[in-house]
Design a protein around this motif. Structure first.
Motif, PDB file in Angstrom:
ATOM      1  N   LYS A  19      14.014   5.237  -4.526  1.00  0.00           N
ATOM      2  CA  LYS A  19      14.593   3.982  -4.281  1.00  0.00           C
ATOM      3  C   LYS A  19      13.915   3.246  -3.101  1.00  0.00           C
ATOM      4  O   LYS A  19      13.983   1.803  -3.335  1.00  0.00           O
ATOM      5  N   LEU A  20      13.581   3.534  -2.110  1.00  0.00           N
ATOM      6  CA  LEU A  20      12.939   2.737  -1.023  1.00  0.00           C
ATOM      7  C   LEU A  20      11.642   2.066  -1.601  1.00  0.00           C
ATOM      8  O   LEU A  20      11.415   0.891  -1.638  1.00  0.00           O
ATOM      9  N   LEU A  21      10.710   2.931  -2.325  1.00  0.00           N
ATOM     10  CA  LEU A  21       9.549   2.346  -2.704  1.00  0.00           C
ATOM     11  C   LEU A  21       9.760   1.082  -3.818  1.00  0.00           C
ATOM     12  O   LEU A  21       9.053   0.319  -3.837  1.00  0.00           O
ATOM     13  N   SER A  22      10.905   1.175  -4.579  1.00  0.00           N
ATOM     14  CA  SER A  22      11.412   0.475  -5.447  1.00  0.00           C
ATOM     15  C   SER A  22      11.721  -0.939  -4.804  1.00  0.00           C
ATOM     16  O   SER A  22      11.420  -2.048  -5.363  1.00  0.00           O
ATOM     17  N   ALA A  23      12.576  -0.612  -3.790  1.00  0.00           N
ATOM     18  CA  ALA A  23      13.033  -1.725  -3.052  1.00  0.00           C
ATOM     19  C   ALA A  23      12.178  -2.850  -2.446  1.00  0.00           C
ATOM     20  O   ALA A  23      12.165  -4.104  -2.353  1.00  0.00           O
TER      21      ALA A  23
ATOM     22  N   ARG B 192      17.683  -6.636   3.360  1.00  0.00           N
ATOM     23  CA  ARG B 192      18.948  -5.823   3.525  1.00  0.00           C
ATOM     24  C   ARG B 192      18.561  -4.648   2.488  1.00  0.00           C
ATOM     25  O   ARG B 192      19.041  -3.426   2.913  1.00  0.00           O
ATOM     26  N   LYS B 193      18.276  -5.040   1.280  1.00  0.00           N
ATOM     27  CA  LYS B 193      18.005  -3.703   0.470  1.00  0.00           C
ATOM     28  C   LYS B 193      17.229  -2.798   0.793  1.00  0.00           C
ATOM     29  O   LYS B 193      17.351  -1.470   0.413  1.00  0.00           O
ATOM     30  N   ALA B 194      15.947  -3.091   1.441  1.00  0.00           N
ATOM     31  CA  ALA B 194      14.881  -2.280   1.795  1.00  0.00           C
ATOM     32  C   ALA B 194      15.396  -1.419   3.117  1.00  0.00           C
ATOM     33  O   ALA B 194      15.228  -0.316   3.196  1.00  0.00           O
ATOM     34  N   ASP B 195      16.174  -2.159   4.154  1.00  0.00           N
ATOM     35  CA  ASP B 195      16.762  -1.529   5.179  1.00  0.00           C
ATOM     36  C   ASP B 195      17.715  -0.365   4.882  1.00  0.00           C
ATOM     37  O   ASP B 195      17.709   0.775   5.318  1.00  0.00           O
ATOM     38  N   ALA B 196      18.613  -0.681   3.823  1.00  0.00           N
ATOM     39  CA  ALA B 196      19.765   0.482   3.369  1.00  0.00           C
ATOM     40  C   ALA B 196      18.844   1.353   2.759  1.00  0.00           C
ATOM     41  O   ALA B 196      19.364   2.459   3.061  1.00  0.00           O
ATOM     42  N   ALA B 197      18.004   1.448   2.034  1.00  0.00           N
ATOM     43  CA  ALA B 197      17.285   2.334   1.130  1.00  0.00           C
ATOM     44  C   ALA B 197      16.485   3.234   2.239  1.00  0.00           C
ATOM     45  O   ALA B 197      16.536   4.430   2.353  1.00  0.00           O
ATOM     46  N   ALA B 198      15.881   2.613   3.245  1.00  0.00           N
ATOM     47  CA  ALA B 198      15.492   3.284   4.341  1.00  0.00           C
ATOM     48  C   ALA B 198      16.206   4.040   5.074  1.00  0.00           C
ATOM     49  O   ALA B 198      15.943   5.322   5.367  1.00  0.00           O
ATOM     50  N   LYS B 199      17.358   3.567   5.249  1.00  0.00           N
ATOM     51  CA  LYS B 199      18.383   4.381   6.276  1.00  0.00           C
ATOM     52  C   LYS B 199      19.004   5.571   5.354  1.00  0.00           C
ATOM     53  O   LYS B 199      19.290   6.654   5.773  1.00  0.00           O
TER      54      LYS B 199
ATOM     55  N   TRP C 280      -3.823   4.923   6.542  1.00  0.00           N
ATOM     56  CA  TRP C 280      -2.709   4.433   6.089  1.00  0.00           C
ATOM     57  C   TRP C 280      -2.527   3.218   5.667  1.00  0.00           C
ATOM     58  O   TRP C 280      -3.091   2.306   6.578  1.00  0.00           O
ATOM     59  N   LYS C 281      -1.875   2.736   4.651  1.00  0.00           N
ATOM     60  CA  LYS C 281      -1.978   1.386   4.118  1.00  0.00           C
ATOM     61  C   LYS C 281      -0.572   0.947   4.254  1.00  0.00           C
ATOM     62  O   LYS C 281       0.514   1.626   3.733  1.00  0.00           O
ATOM     63  N   LEU C 282      -0.367  -0.374   4.861  1.00  0.00           N
ATOM     64  CA  LEU C 282       1.041  -0.694   4.860  1.00  0.00           C
ATOM     65  C   LEU C 282       1.659  -1.132   3.449  1.00  0.00           C
ATOM     66  O   LEU C 282       0.640  -2.342   2.941  1.00  0.00           O
ATOM     67  N   ILE C 283       2.610  -0.917   2.970  1.00  0.00           N
ATOM     68  CA  ILE C 283       2.834  -1.591   1.853  1.00  0.00           C
ATOM     69  C   ILE C 283       4.299  -2.571   2.111  1.00  0.00           C
ATOM     70  O   ILE C 283       4.652  -3.280   1.208  1.00  0.00           O
ATOM     71  N   TYR C 284       4.937  -2.375   3.295  1.00  0.00           N
ATOM     72  CA  TYR C 284       6.014  -3.029   3.622  1.00  0.00           C
ATOM     73  C   TYR C 284       6.214  -3.279   5.187  1.00  0.00           C
ATOM     74  O   TYR C 284       6.185  -2.378   5.614  1.00  0.00           O
ATOM     75  N   SER C 285       6.581  -4.686   5.580  1.00  0.00           N
ATOM     76  CA  SER C 285       7.023  -4.906   6.881  1.00  0.00           C
ATOM     77  C   SER C 285       7.991  -5.792   6.843  1.00  0.00           C
ATOM     78  O   SER C 285       7.919  -7.040   6.478  1.00  0.00           O
ATOM     79  N   SER C 286       9.253  -5.425   7.328  1.00  0.00           N
ATOM     80  CA  SER C 286      10.274  -6.593   7.559  1.00  0.00           C
ATOM     81  C   SER C 286       9.942  -7.695   8.577  1.00  0.00           C
ATOM     82  O   SER C 286      10.358  -8.862   8.189  1.00  0.00           O
TER      83      SER C 286
END
Length: 279
Positions: A85-89, A105-112, A134-140
């Motif tokens: 779910k997080l990777l999808s977000a 918001r969706k990414a943060d909720a999935a991570a939590k 490590w490769k960064l795939i997301y940063s808020s």
């Protein structure tokens, strides 16, 4: 620029990431991420496990390896689905550069959800889970359109001719080295071609408590790539601490909130959420 896509299919193989990167004309092809979850309930060590297979856009190859949580215990369907779910977000957000408020918001909720299900991380007994590239795939933080996130940093828009490529972290737990590696494309006056370069921000790190990492800046080096790769590496002079902004002393902290053999989630002292996969 192709974006990541995720597909859910039944498959009995084990879980892993394989990635390859390139930097051409300031853009890097994304990977197609396929997640395979076998039939069954709780997946225990030695039995069939969820499979996350990454197909590289550059090579077209698939790789799958076993995954274990940082505790080495069983991986439940719940953890696997929350990780998916997080990777999808975060997929398709260009590492966060294309994220809007709803995406954040969706990414943060999935991570939590994933963090709560996985429980507390204890790096004091499993520090080697950080080892590697490590490769960064997301940063808020990238949603602010600056490399510095919520602190001032180089613009990724039109004011400065900088195109952000792939971002990596290289961690050596034996020597306590912690390097942030950024691929950049620098604009030049017409008709000169853009300059491609890799900047390495070298740090030393130490573990604080059970899951918090403190990094201390050492130096920045820049190496031209592409047509200018024959040029020597340059070390960027560092301003004296007295002349540097209070918010940019080169030291920072972040907490590892989820980690396994191929995925890592962190929350930094700037309030940013970051998601990494093994490179």
């Amino acid at each position: 620029m192709p974006m990541s896509t995720l597909n859910l299919l039944p498959h009995p193989a084990p879980l892993s990431y394989s990635s390859s990167s390139s930097f051409s004309k300031g853009f890097v092809p994304c990977s197609n991420i396929h997640v395979f979850i076998p039939k069954g309930t709780l997946q225990r060590k030695g039995s069939l496990k969820p499979t996350l297979v990454v197909k590289s856009a550059a090579s077209g190859s698939f790789v799958a390896d076993p995954i274990a949580s940082i505790t080495g215990g069983p991986i439940s369907d719940s953890i696997s689905s929350l990780k998916f779910k997080l990777l999808s977000a975060v997929s398709g957000l260009n590492r966060g550069l294309a994220a809007n408020e709803d995406d954040l918001r969706k990414a943060d909720a999935a991570a939590k959800e994933l963090e709560a299900a996985a429980g507390v991380i204890d790096l004091s007994t499993d520090l080697d889970i950080l080892q590697g590239r490590w490769k960064l795939i997301y940063s808020s933080a990238f949603s602010s359109r600056t490399i510095g996130g919520s602190r001032p940093g180089p613009s990724t828009g039109r004011l400065l001719p900088i195109t952000l490529g792939q971002v990596f972290q290289r961690i050596d737990i034996l020597n306590k080295d912690f390097d942030n590696i950024v691929e950049l494309q620098l604009g030049t006056p017409w008709p000169l071609p853009p300059i491609e370069a890799t900047a390495t921000l070298a740090h030393k790190f130490e573990l604080i408590g059970s899951s918090k990492i403190k990094i201390v800046f050492d130096k920045t080096t820049v190496k031209a790539t592409g047509n200018l790769s024959q040029l020597p590496q340059l070390e960027v002079p560092r301003l004296p601490d007295g002349l540097r902004p209070q918010s940019n002393k080169g030291n920072s902290q972040f907490e590892v909130t989820y980690a396994d053999s191929d995925t890592r989630v962190t929350r930094g002292d700037r309030g940013e959420l970051r998601v990494f996969v093994v490179a």
